[in-house]
Design an enzyme around this catalytic site. Structure first.
Site, PDB file in Angstrom:
ATOM      1  N   CYS A  34       0.727  -1.217  -0.139  1.00 58.89           N
ATOM      2  CA  CYS A  34       0.014   0.005  -0.081  1.00 58.89           C
ATOM      3  C   CYS A  34       0.834   1.151   0.131  1.00 58.89           C
ATOM      4  O   CYS A  34       2.134   1.241   0.144  1.00 58.89           O
ATOM      5  CB  CYS A  34      -0.993  -0.168   1.185  1.00 58.89           C
ATOM      6  N   HIS A  35       0.415   2.516  -0.171  1.00 60.98           N
ATOM      7  CA  HIS A  35       1.129   3.660  -0.330  1.00 60.98           C
ATOM      8  C   HIS A  35       0.467   4.703   0.576  1.00 60.98           C
ATOM      9  O   HIS A  35      -0.731   4.451   0.908  1.00 60.98           O
ATOM     10  CB  HIS A  35       1.047   4.291  -1.777  1.00 60.98           C
ATOM     11  N   TYR A  51       2.273  11.537 -12.320  1.00 57.29           N
ATOM     12  CA  TYR A  51       0.955  11.656 -12.097  1.00 57.29           C
ATOM     13  C   TYR A  51       0.877  12.600 -10.892  1.00 57.29           C
ATOM     14  O   TYR A  51       1.740  12.361  -9.953  1.00 57.29           O
ATOM     15  CB  TYR A  51       0.239  10.275 -11.954  1.00 57.29           C
ATOM     16  N   ARG A 126      12.407  -0.111  -4.295  1.00 57.27           N
ATOM     17  CA  ARG A 126      11.747  -0.751  -5.277  1.00 57.27           C
ATOM     18  C   ARG A 126      12.392  -0.120  -6.590  1.00 57.27           C
ATOM     19  O   ARG A 126      12.795   0.895  -6.565  1.00 57.27           O
ATOM     20  CB  ARG A 126      10.548  -0.159  -5.231  1.00 57.27           C
ATOM     21  N   ARG A 132       5.260   4.021 -18.159  1.00 56.26           N
ATOM     22  CA  ARG A 132       4.554   5.120 -18.104  1.00 56.26           C
ATOM     23  C   ARG A 132       4.647   5.737 -16.775  1.00 56.26           C
ATOM     24  O   ARG A 132       4.036   6.879 -16.318  1.00 56.26           O
ATOM     25  CB  ARG A 132       2.830   4.613 -18.182  1.00 56.26           C
ATOM     26  N   TYR A 159       8.872  -3.947 -10.109  1.00 53.24           N
ATOM     27  CA  TYR A 159       7.596  -3.750 -10.583  1.00 53.24           C
ATOM     28  C   TYR A 159       7.728  -3.677 -12.515  1.00 53.24           C
ATOM     29  O   TYR A 159       8.702  -2.664 -12.873  1.00 53.24           O
ATOM     30  CB  TYR A 159       6.922  -2.365 -10.185  1.00 53.24           C
ATOM     31  N   ASP A 259      -2.923  -2.521  -2.247  1.00 50.10           N
ATOM     32  CA  ASP A 259      -2.641  -1.424  -3.093  1.00 50.10           C
ATOM     33  C   ASP A 259      -3.357  -0.350  -2.716  1.00 50.10           C
ATOM     34  O   ASP A 259      -3.423   0.653  -3.910  1.00 50.10           O
ATOM     35  CB  ASP A 259      -2.812  -1.798  -4.578  1.00 50.10           C
ATOM     36  N   ASN A 264      -3.746   5.619 -10.021  1.00 52.40           N
ATOM     37  CA  ASN A 264      -3.951   5.427 -11.663  1.00 52.40           C
ATOM     38  C   ASN A 264      -4.897   4.484 -12.221  1.00 52.40           C
ATOM     39  O   ASN A 264      -4.944   3.935 -13.111  1.00 52.40           O
ATOM     40  CB  ASN A 264      -2.493   4.982 -12.300  1.00 52.40           C
TER      41      ASN A 264
HETATM   42  O1  LIG Z   1       0.662   1.228  -6.852  1.00 51.42           O
HETATM   43  C1  LIG Z   1       1.037   0.260  -7.682  1.00 51.42           C
HETATM   44  O2  LIG Z   1       1.452  -0.556  -7.201  1.00 51.42           O
HETATM   45  C2  LIG Z   1       0.933   0.371  -9.117  1.00 51.42           C
HETATM   46  C3  LIG Z   1       1.005   1.774  -9.761  1.00 51.42           C
HETATM   47  C4  LIG Z   1       1.545   2.969  -9.201  1.00 51.42           C
HETATM   48  C5  LIG Z   1       3.016   2.669  -8.868  1.00 51.42           C
HETATM   49  O3  LIG Z   1       3.615   1.679  -8.636  1.00 51.42           O
HETATM   50  C6  LIG Z   1       3.743   4.068  -8.535  1.00 51.42           C
HETATM   51  O4  LIG Z   1       3.229   5.146  -8.337  1.00 51.42           O
HETATM   52  O5  LIG Z   1       4.797   3.791  -7.791  1.00 51.42           O
HETATM   53  C7  LIG Z   1       0.540   1.809 -11.272  1.00 51.42           C
HETATM   54  O6  LIG Z   1       0.349   0.715 -11.748  1.00 51.42           O
HETATM   55  O7  LIG Z   1       0.208   2.887 -11.828  1.00 51.42           O
END
Ligand SMILES: O=C(O)/C=C(\CC(=O)C(=O)O)C(=O)O
Length: 306
Positions: A34-35, A51, A126, A132, A159, A259, A264
């Protein structure tokens, strides 16, 4: 300092009043992905971001954790904060040991900074290869970062999109610390889970015993739905065969997370309570669920918790 940010047009805010999951999480369950976003007024978003999200504060994250029934959380640095880990670190420090973190660092990070991140609860970095979201980082820089973090016992979270795995495979296998792959390497779920594309991902998992997988983000991967909204407890059926395959073959190396706040997403914003109800579909036995939600993340992020 910029204190007010205009979110990306079409941005979907996180779901304000999630339902209480029908599936009761086991004691000690960890939300392993999660963020936090800002708040922008306190922790400005990075100039290089792709973004601009809504705010999603640590207190809102902790409230969701308690509402859903998680004991702990792993806060992953999102690209909208670049390599400024202060919002994430603030969340870790405020969590009373109930949160660990995954940071973004540059190769010139100092040992003092790494030590400070470790003390705050960071246990990994990470590497984001999703085009994107970030400009491609030179692989030598990433190797340098991996070597710098190795003495701390950290891992690297990666990722990437399924289509990029053939190009990344050799690099990934050369990373000298454990790897955690986000969102199953983003399979195209319109393809056959027994086909060559997902087969390449499963082969990656088989190639090293220290590669872990987050069986997360059905809401991102699903094409058919139905979405986790309006009481739907069998959401995202097209993702189930993929996630279940990984859980059943690698039961000791899988992790799960919400998540939240779901950056996005464009089609819908899921009800996080219903997302939790997705778990029994991909981990069909109590033992698999205990490993996925408790044993595995605790071993990786709280090895001393017992
Ligand atoms: O939250 C996620 O895991 C996926 C994301 C955002 C992301 O990775 C990021 O902004 O660091 C996505 O696919 O846009």
């Amino acid at each position: 300092m910029t204190t007010s940010f205009r979110r990306t047009p079409g941005w979907l805010d996180w779901y304000a009043e999630p339902s209480r999951p029908r599936y009761r999480l086991p004691e000690g369950a960890v939300d392993a992905h999660c963020h936090v976003f800002g708040p922008g007024a306190a922790f400005p978003f990075a100039p290089e971001r792709r973004y601009t999200p809504c705010d999603a504060s640590r207190d809102q994250l902790f409230a969701l954790r308690d509402h859903l029934g998680f004991a702990r959380t792993v806060v992953v640095q999102a690209t909208c904060h670049g390599a400024d880990n202060s919002a994430m670190v603030d969340a870790l420090r405020a969590s009373g040991g109930l949160a660990r973190g995954v940071a973004t660092v540059r190769p010139d990070v100092s040992d003092a900074e790494l030590r400070e991140l470790h003390e705050a609860g960071v246990r990994g970095v990470r590497f984001n290869f999703v085009k994107r979201l970030v400009d491609a980082a030179p692989r030598q820089d990433l190797r340098d970062v991996a070597l710098r973090i190795a003495p701390y016992g950290w891992h690297v979270v990666v990722y990437f999109e399924a289509a990029d795995l053939p190009d990344l495979r050799d690099f990934l296998l050369s990373v000298p610390v454990p790897l955690v792959v986000d969102h199953m390497g983003r399979p195209d779920v319109t393809k056959d889970p027994d086909g060559p594309e997902f087969g390449a991902f499963l082969d990656l998992m088989r190639a090293r015993p220290d590669i872990w997988c987050k069986v997360t983000c059905p809401e991102r991967l699903s094409v058919s739905g139905p979405p986790a909204l309006d009481g739907e407890r069998s959401a995202y059926r097209d993702v189930v065969p993929f996630a279940r395959r990984v859980v059943e073959e690698f039961p000791d190396r899988v992790l799960w997370g919400t998540d939240w706040p779901h950056p996005n997403l464009v089609s819908h914003m899921p009800d996080d309570g219903l997302l939790v109800d997705f778990v029994p579909h991909i981990a069909p036995t109590p033992e698999l669920r205990r490993k996925l939600l408790v044993d595995n993340p605790t071993r990786l992020y709280w090895p001393d918790a017992g």
